[in-house]
Design a protein around this motif. Sequence first.
Motif, PDB file in Angstrom:
ATOM      1  N   VAL A  93      38.386 -41.149 -37.012  1.00 23.81           N
ATOM      2  CA  VAL A  93      37.082 -41.216 -37.082  1.00 23.81           C
ATOM      3  C   VAL A  93      36.291 -41.948 -35.917  1.00 23.81           C
ATOM      4  CG1 VAL A  93      35.074 -42.124 -38.287  1.00 23.81           C
ATOM      5  CG2 VAL A  93      36.993 -41.151 -39.557  1.00 23.81           C
ATOM      6  N   SER A  94      35.500 -41.448 -35.310  1.00 20.56           N
ATOM      7  CA  SER A  94      34.921 -42.051 -33.987  1.00 20.56           C
ATOM      8  C   SER A  94      34.528 -43.412 -34.572  1.00 20.56           C
ATOM      9  CB  SER A  94      33.540 -41.086 -33.558  1.00 20.56           C
ATOM     10  OG  SER A  94      32.948 -41.917 -32.644  1.00 20.56           O
ATOM     11  N   PRO A  95      34.841 -44.294 -33.590  1.00 23.04           N
ATOM     12  CA  PRO A  95      34.406 -45.780 -33.670  1.00 23.04           C
ATOM     13  C   PRO A  95      32.847 -46.011 -34.163  1.00 23.04           C
ATOM     14  CG  PRO A  95      35.517 -45.470 -31.765  1.00 23.04           C
ATOM     15  CD  PRO A  95      35.441 -44.149 -32.147  1.00 23.04           C
ATOM     16  N   VAL A  96      32.185 -45.173 -33.444  1.00 25.79           N
ATOM     17  CA  VAL A  96      30.732 -45.145 -33.461  1.00 25.79           C
ATOM     18  C   VAL A  96      30.476 -44.820 -35.248  1.00 25.79           C
ATOM     19  CG1 VAL A  96      28.345 -44.128 -33.031  1.00 25.79           C
ATOM     20  CG2 VAL A  96      30.092 -44.686 -31.361  1.00 25.79           C
ATOM     21  N   VAL A  97      31.080 -43.760 -35.726  1.00 25.01           N
ATOM     22  CA  VAL A  97      30.838 -43.322 -36.968  1.00 25.01           C
ATOM     23  C   VAL A  97      31.301 -44.620 -37.944  1.00 25.01           C
ATOM     24  CG1 VAL A  97      31.383 -41.818 -38.798  1.00 25.01           C
ATOM     25  CG2 VAL A  97      31.014 -41.127 -36.507  1.00 25.01           C
ATOM     26  N   LEU A 148      28.736 -47.078 -38.099  1.00 22.89           N
ATOM     27  CA  LEU A 148      27.292 -46.572 -38.646  1.00 22.89           C
ATOM     28  C   LEU A 148      27.644 -46.612 -40.259  1.00 22.89           C
ATOM     29  CD1 LEU A 148      24.819 -44.633 -38.717  1.00 22.89           C
ATOM     30  CD2 LEU A 148      26.137 -42.671 -38.808  1.00 22.89           C
ATOM     31  N   VAL A 149      28.704 -46.417 -40.714  1.00 20.71           N
ATOM     32  CA  VAL A 149      28.781 -46.483 -42.238  1.00 20.71           C
ATOM     33  C   VAL A 149      28.289 -47.795 -42.955  1.00 20.71           C
ATOM     34  CG1 VAL A 149      30.478 -44.561 -42.321  1.00 20.71           C
ATOM     35  CG2 VAL A 149      31.257 -46.690 -42.425  1.00 20.71           C
ATOM     36  N   VAL A 160      26.120 -49.762 -41.534  1.00 24.13           N
ATOM     37  CA  VAL A 160      24.625 -50.088 -41.398  1.00 24.13           C
ATOM     38  C   VAL A 160      24.289 -49.256 -42.302  1.00 24.13           C
ATOM     39  CG1 VAL A 160      22.916 -49.503 -39.776  1.00 24.13           C
ATOM     40  CG2 VAL A 160      25.013 -50.334 -38.698  1.00 24.13           C
ATOM     41  N   LEU A 161      24.536 -48.167 -42.699  1.00 24.44           N
ATOM     42  CA  LEU A 161      24.104 -47.319 -43.718  1.00 24.44           C
ATOM     43  C   LEU A 161      24.146 -47.928 -45.250  1.00 24.44           C
ATOM     44  CD1 LEU A 161      25.072 -43.648 -42.903  1.00 24.44           C
ATOM     45  CD2 LEU A 161      22.923 -44.796 -42.704  1.00 24.44           C
ATOM     46  N   LEU A 162      25.414 -48.714 -45.266  1.00 26.24           N
ATOM     47  CA  LEU A 162      25.511 -49.538 -46.572  1.00 26.24           C
ATOM     48  C   LEU A 162      25.047 -50.927 -46.867  1.00 26.24           C
ATOM     49  CD1 LEU A 162      29.601 -49.035 -47.351  1.00 26.24           C
ATOM     50  CD2 LEU A 162      27.642 -48.113 -48.605  1.00 26.24           C
ATOM     51  N   PHE A 213      38.001 -51.781 -40.382  1.00 17.81           N
ATOM     52  CA  PHE A 213      37.865 -50.604 -40.669  1.00 17.81           C
ATOM     53  C   PHE A 213      38.625 -49.740 -39.579  1.00 17.81           C
ATOM     54  CE2 PHE A 213      36.455 -46.097 -40.005  1.00 17.81           C
ATOM     55  CZ  PHE A 213      36.461 -45.467 -41.232  1.00 17.81           C
ATOM     56  N   SER A 230      29.733 -52.584 -31.417  1.00 18.83           N
ATOM     57  CA  SER A 230      28.646 -52.332 -30.729  1.00 18.83           C
ATOM     58  C   SER A 230      27.493 -52.050 -31.863  1.00 18.83           C
ATOM     59  CB  SER A 230      28.670 -51.704 -29.685  1.00 18.83           C
ATOM     60  OG  SER A 230      27.756 -50.804 -29.362  1.00 18.83           O
ATOM     61  N   VAL A 231      27.816 -51.103 -32.684  1.00 22.10           N
ATOM     62  CA  VAL A 231      26.852 -50.574 -33.615  1.00 22.10           C
ATOM     63  C   VAL A 231      26.464 -51.559 -34.734  1.00 22.10           C
ATOM     64  CG1 VAL A 231      26.404 -48.741 -35.446  1.00 22.10           C
ATOM     65  CG2 VAL A 231      27.739 -48.105 -33.419  1.00 22.10           C
ATOM     66  N   LEU A 275      37.036 -50.276 -48.498  1.00 15.82           N
ATOM     67  CA  LEU A 275      37.016 -50.367 -46.917  1.00 15.82           C
ATOM     68  C   LEU A 275      36.558 -48.833 -46.158  1.00 15.82           C
ATOM     69  CD1 LEU A 275      36.800 -52.777 -44.859  1.00 15.82           C
ATOM     70  CD2 LEU A 275      39.143 -52.241 -44.237  1.00 15.82           C
ATOM     71  N   PRO A 326      32.604 -46.422 -48.051  1.00 11.91           N
ATOM     72  CA  PRO A 326      31.811 -46.313 -46.996  1.00 11.91           C
ATOM     73  C   PRO A 326      31.648 -45.095 -46.196  1.00 11.91           C
ATOM     74  CG  PRO A 326      33.291 -48.369 -46.647  1.00 11.91           C
ATOM     75  CD  PRO A 326      33.535 -47.652 -47.965  1.00 11.91           C
ATOM     76  N   GLY A 386      35.874 -38.344 -30.346  1.00 17.68           N
ATOM     77  CA  GLY A 386      35.380 -39.557 -30.918  1.00 17.68           C
ATOM     78  C   GLY A 386      35.169 -40.522 -29.921  1.00 17.68           C
ATOM     79  N   SER A 425      36.571 -34.336 -37.762  1.00 16.83           N
ATOM     80  CA  SER A 425      37.749 -34.897 -37.665  1.00 16.83           C
ATOM     81  C   SER A 425      38.734 -34.743 -38.621  1.00 16.83           C
ATOM     82  CB  SER A 425      37.619 -36.522 -37.545  1.00 16.83           C
ATOM     83  OG  SER A 425      36.243 -36.771 -37.132  1.00 16.83           O
TER      84      SER A 425
END
Lengths: 295, 295
Positions: free
Chosen positions: A107-111, A114-115, A117-119, A150, A217-218, B43, B47, B227, B273
């Motif tokens: 999974v991309s680190p950005v994703v 993001l998860v 932040v969404l939670l 994560f 960073s996100v 975890l 998410p 990613g 992914s």
Amino acid sequence: MTRPDHLTEPRWVRGLLLALALGFLALFLLVPLAAVFAEAFKKGWELYLAAITEPDAWSAIQLTLWVAAISLPLNLVFGVAAAWAIAKFQFRGKQFLITLIDLPFSVSPVVAGLVFVLLFGAQGWLGPWLMEHDLKIVYAVPGVVLATLFVTFPFIARELIPLMQAQGSEEEQAALTLGASGWQIFWRVTLPNIKWGLLYGAILCNARAMGEFGAVSVVSGHVRGLTNTMTLHVEILYNEYQFSAAFAVASLLALLALVTLLVKNLIEWRSARPEPDSAPMEAMAAPVPVRPATA
Amino acid sequence: MMNAALVTVVGTSATARRKRSRPGVLPGFGISMGYTVLYLSLLVLIPLAALPIKSAGLGWDGFWDTVTAPRVVASYRLTFGAALVAALVNLVFGMLVAWVLVRYRFPGKKVLDALVDLPFALPTAVAGIALTALYAKNGWLGGPLEQWLGLKVAFTPLGIVVALIFIGIPFVVRTVQPVLEDIEREIEEAAASLGASRWQTIRRVLLPSVLPALLTGFALAFARAVGEYGSVVFIAGNRPMVSEITPLLIISKLEQYDYAGAAAIATVMLVLSFALLLVINLLQGWQARRGGRHA
């Protein structure tokens, strides 16, 4: 171990291949590494020292150490538990479980950031409840820890599973018939057998935990002196055109990387692993897994 | 007679065990399995489930419009195109480096072998600023490249490819290396004694044996590159439609408080992914069977 002529290439071909390979590695590995240190010391020692002892840099270093100190033991416990369940027992869906454990690698680190932040964000599922209770997860330190957990989730489990599968469970079963309890078996039999693998996974996990950038960073919110890790501090300095200071902090991280590689090689040498690690350190699905334990 | 009876007893108890599906004799299955599944769910799985659920808020049409907007499609093209080019470069040079490290002797080989893992250990942000400094107009490499070849690397899609080559270096090398080490000399000896030229031996004998490992390494490098964020953002220039990668687009949606939009694009990346992880698993299965046949 020189090979006879008919089993190797002509001299000029060998020379050409060697030159190409070394040129590639020099251009893409050595030169960038040298650039980090060259840029860091461009303006002299004093500026270098000033950049890494400045309060914001110091608090970033502390936060990075804290985040690693929290995420490492948690993933260690998980890694051991997962490897115990997967390597010592037979159950349905084992392969599927291993694939799920690998998931954070692909999974991309950005994703990953993001998860969370969404939670936990203000607009997120738990946001209103957290706000009511005056708790902050995202754009605060707990979010940074969660994102780091994560992305470093599979490291130790991924190192231990093939190792423990290869070792089998005869020794543990022998201990069991001799009357040892579960914990005794683990501490006295299993742990000594897996200690190098455990250390190996831990050192890789630690390097990634301290060096993670995208996911952190996100979720960090970039609050100077509060939620900035070292990599985020580097980014801020760089974007403010304080190049020498950015590279000074970056050089600490580069040193960490070099120490990691050194320790990794020491462990490989010490434990005399049969292969120099067939799995790339961060392999998304650990290539060349231990061959399926068919009886 | 006795033996036959014994076999029957052992046989029935084995089937009985399978029927009761008792996972094994060692203690601790329940707790280790329970903890693994709990930790994994809290975890990672829960998410990640936030992504499709959050993007479902857009409705199908809204989702489709978001993920096929021209700027988003341009970012897919760039992300996957650059990742593909970088993985292809790593396919060729990774094979070459693995070959040189396994077959030839030269001074400094041990150190270079250890340094191949540098991209795993070096934080991506550090790699990003180092490469940018190198390839910028006033950098060690950027200046000469622009002056002599008229080639701009930093702040163009080419810079993205350079960063992705860097982070992908270890994958092909580390998957191919152990396979090359395992190839027995007798196989090459046989080919040579049957009259094959060196080139024929390499092409017809060695290459087919390393092909699964080579493709696995390629797929791993590609998946990682898709990613990647940290090393790319600094060197990319990040101009919409030209040098903006998909993970960056997710962050810019997030910064505009477009949570559903960010989740929608992230969902697309997550599905991809998953697909890549599946392909990698299939390739590894192929490789394991190959390995088994040679062993």
